[in-house]
Write an enzyme that holds these catalytic residues in place. Structure first.
Site: not given
Ligand code: THU
Length: 160
Positions: A62, A75
């Site tokens: 992320n 993802e």
């Molecule tokens: N996040 C992801 O990268 N993938 C997920 O499946 C759930 C949430 C990230 C988005 C944000 O940067 C952080 O987790 C908190 O929501």
């Protein structure tokens, strides 16, 4: 009036040792990717790794921004990279993990990511298998992206 029920089935593996070796490696790569996440605002690093049909693995994490909605989930970071660079490739599996999560369960993808994974799956012949992994905990295996998004918005609906 009728009540209709949609069932969601998945396999649960207690330890990564129970996974097939390519999947065990994939969750490991997702965890490695999470360690490089840029998530200073949520402090919730997430890693994702994609296994292509030809055995290649790509990973992402992320990427947040001070303008919060500009952030991207792990993802979509890796899915969009693979789609942009290897548009003809077939994706066999996607693994996701959030090492800092305090939940006893694996992290589950947000709705937007489910929509994106589902569309990528619809562009190829076979399913994208989804592995949701909890470090030192269980891994859930879904046989397809579609299984994670019942009643998904589909292109056919757009054209009607
Ligand atoms: N996040 C992801 O990268 N993938 C997920 O499946 C759930 C949430 C990230 C988005 C944000 O940067 C952080 O987790 C908190 O929501």
């Amino acid at each position: 009036m009728k009540t209709r029920t949609i069932t969601l089935s998945y396999e649960e593996f207690e330890h990564t040792g129970e996974l097939e070796p390519s999947f065990a490696l994939l969750v490991e790569k997702a965890a490695e990717a999470a360690a490089k996440s840029y998530s200073p605002y949520s402090r919730f690093p997430v890693g994702a790794a994609l296994l292509l049909d030809d055995g290649r693995i790509f990973s992402g994490n992320n990427q947040e921004n001070l303008s919060y909605p500009a952030g991207t989930c792990a993802e979509r970071t890796v899915l969009n990279f693979v789609k942009a660079n290897f548009p003809e490739s077939r994706i066999a599996a996607l693994a996701v993990t959030a090492p800092g999560s305090t939940s006893a369960h694996p992290v589950t993808p947000c709705g937007i990511c489910r929509q994106v994974i589902t569309e990528m799956e619809s562009l190829q012949t076979g399913p994208i298998r989804i592995l949701l992994h909890k470090i030192n905990g269980p891994t859930y295996l879904f046989e397809s992206a579609r299984a994670l998004l019942p009643l998904a918005f589909e292109e056919a609906k757009l054209r009607k």
